[in-house]
Scaffold this motif. Structure first.
Motif, mmCIF file in Angstrom:
data_model
loop_
_atom_site.group_PDB
_atom_site.id
_atom_site.type_symbol
_atom_site.label_atom_id
_atom_site.label_comp_id
_atom_site.label_asym_id
_atom_site.label_seq_id
_atom_site.Cartn_x
_atom_site.Cartn_y
_atom_site.Cartn_z
ATOM 1 N N ARG A 170 2.595 -8.305 4.169
ATOM 2 C CA ARG A 170 3.487 -7.573 5.079
ATOM 3 C C ARG A 170 3.659 -6.120 4.629
ATOM 4 O O ARG A 170 3.978 -5.250 5.434
ATOM 5 C CB ARG A 170 4.865 -8.236 5.152
ATOM 6 N N HIS A 171 3.477 -5.874 3.356
ATOM 7 C CA HIS A 171 3.615 -4.522 2.787
ATOM 8 C C HIS A 171 2.306 -4.126 2.115
ATOM 9 O O HIS A 171 1.385 -4.934 1.992
ATOM 10 C CB HIS A 171 4.768 -4.483 1.797
ATOM 11 N N HIS A 172 2.242 -2.877 1.635
ATOM 12 C CA HIS A 172 1.012 -2.440 0.966
ATOM 13 C C HIS A 172 1.268 -1.524 -0.225
ATOM 14 O O HIS A 172 0.328 -1.102 -0.887
ATOM 15 C CB HIS A 172 0.089 -1.742 1.962
ATOM 16 N N HIS A 173 2.542 -1.229 -0.502
ATOM 17 C CA HIS A 173 2.826 -0.418 -1.696
ATOM 18 C C HIS A 173 4.257 -0.623 -2.158
ATOM 19 O O HIS A 173 5.136 -1.026 -1.384
ATOM 20 C CB HIS A 173 2.573 1.072 -1.435
ATOM 21 N N PHE A 174 4.476 -0.341 -3.443
ATOM 22 C CA PHE A 174 5.813 -0.277 -4.023
ATOM 23 C C PHE A 174 6.127 1.193 -4.302
ATOM 24 O O PHE A 174 5.221 1.984 -4.581
ATOM 25 C CB PHE A 174 5.901 -1.064 -5.333
ATOM 26 N N THR A 175 7.401 1.550 -4.239
ATOM 27 C CA THR A 175 7.820 2.936 -4.454
ATOM 28 C C THR A 175 8.583 3.066 -5.769
ATOM 29 O O THR A 175 9.412 2.211 -6.098
ATOM 30 C CB THR A 175 8.714 3.406 -3.291
#
Length: 392
Positions: A170-175
């Motif tokens: 559902r996501h593609h990166h962490f911040t």
């Protein structure tokens, strides 16, 4: 330009059209003089900043001997230009440090944008803006990268709420943020979120390039992979900032391997998205399209998608600042769906059957019973909808 790819751009603000004409102009060219009448200079400046076009715009204005804009506009652009240049220089140093940390701990990393992209496409890091550093690494190295980043002072923004490991697709990166350096980085394990199809990390790594702007080796995407990423990234954001389209224009002018690119887009079900980008770049940036690109712009879908995305250009759309107006969010959701291939649409619709974190908030269950969220999902969804309408 091919006649059959012209789209309606008559409702784009006059101020934005002037910005684009100046950017496209040669030194002391005044072919855009008709646009100089009845300009709202506050809007002109606001649009230049919103679309992140001000570095190239300022450079073009300096090279033109004619006094095209009021002095206060030029001075404001100068201040933003200088601030951006210092930031890009700082990010070069941060990029080198992160590359060194990851390499020393055997984490392969690819920088997706930032100063590397500015140097590659514009030949000068001052000519493109950058708010953060985007770094792609293998998904299996995320935990190790997290530990390393925390060790050097970065703090993870825990905004992703996940259930049954759905964060992976559902996501593609962490911040991450560094509170002292005031630096933001995004650690990617995918180029874009699912259901988009894309090359795997090993494939991208095999085609990587090494930048010359850092002393320590830092790597970024190969030419064709970079074009694929910039196209899919810009499309996913509705081309709501024309900086992304200017990047496409810059790449079209380089020696891209179009046969390889077409196969790349075809393999990942994105031919129509590549066509959308080229049509927009031709109409707004004046990009020259030739026969080698024909497979991308053929058919009705690419021009339909390009025409739809003018919606974002006619307005000043910021998809990253909540709350996004309802009209914008509804249009964007429909546009994102229209970008998907048939197979991707099926996968996307099926993903609604997978439990969401909201289901766990509605009915908290112990971890050992989380599998029950699958059969309970429709019931919990109906309950939330019913409750929402019942509230005053």
């Amino acid at each position: 330009m091919y006649k059959n790819i012209e789209i309606n751009i008559t409702k784009i603000p006059r101020e934005l059209m002037l910005i684009l004409e100046i950017i496209k102009s040669e030194e002391n060219d005044m072919s855009f003089s008709d646009y100089l009448h009845e300009i709202n200079w506050d809007s002109f400046l606001q649009l230049a900043l919103h679309h992140r076009l001000y570095p190239v715009l300022y450079t073009k204005l300096l090279k033109n001997e004619k006094k095209l804009v009021p002095e206060w506009i030029l001075q404001s652009l100068k201040q933003h230009f200088r601030k951006n240049t210092f930031k890009m220089l700082y990010l070069c140093g941060e990029m080198e440090q992160l590359s060194k940390v990851f390499t020393e701990h055997k984490i392969r990393s690819l920088f997706l944008k930032g100063p590397i992209l500015a140097a590659d496409l514009y030949g000068d890091i001052s000519q493109r803006t950058c708010g953060d550093l985007d770094i792609l690494i293998p998904i299996e190295d995320l935990d190790k990268a997290n530990q390393l980043l925390e060790k050097i002072g970065y703090k993870k923004d825990e905004y992703i709420k996940s259930l049954l490991n759905d964060w992976k697709w559902r996501h593609h990166h962490f911040t991450y943020y560094h509170p002292i350096k005031n630096t933001k980085i995004e650690i990617h394990w995918r180029l874009n979120p699912a259901p988009g199809k894309e090359p795997g990390f090993n494939e991208l790594w095999d085609r990587k390039r090494k930048t010359t702007i850092t002393g320590f080796p830092s790597y970024y995407l190969g030419n064709e992979d970079l074009f694929f990423f910039l196209v899919t990234h810009g499309a996913r954001h509705g081309w709501s900032r024309l900086r992304w389209l200017l990047d496409i224009h810059q790449m079209v002018k380089t020696e891209l391997k179009w046969e390889t690119l077409i196969e790349l887009f075809k393999k990942h079900q994105s031919l129509h998205i590549g066509g959308q980008a080229l049509i927009l770049s031709a109409n707004l940036m004046g990009s020259h399209l030739d026969k080698k690109m024909k497979s991308l712009i053929n058919g009705k879908l690419p021009i339909k998608l390009a025409s739809e995305s003018i919606f974002y250009v006619e307005r000043m759309v910021n998809l990253h600042t909540d709350p996004v107006p309802r009209e914008i969010s509804e249009f964007h959701a429909k546009h994102l769906f229209s970008l998907m291939s048939f197979q991707q649409k099926v996968v996307y619709l099926l993903s609604f059957l997978h439990p969401y974190y909201a289901d766990a908030e509605t009915l908290p269950l112990p971890n050992r019973l989380h599998f029950l969220y699958y059969p309970l999902r429709p019931v919990l969804w109906v309950f939330r909808k019913t409750r929402k309408h019942a509230l005053p």
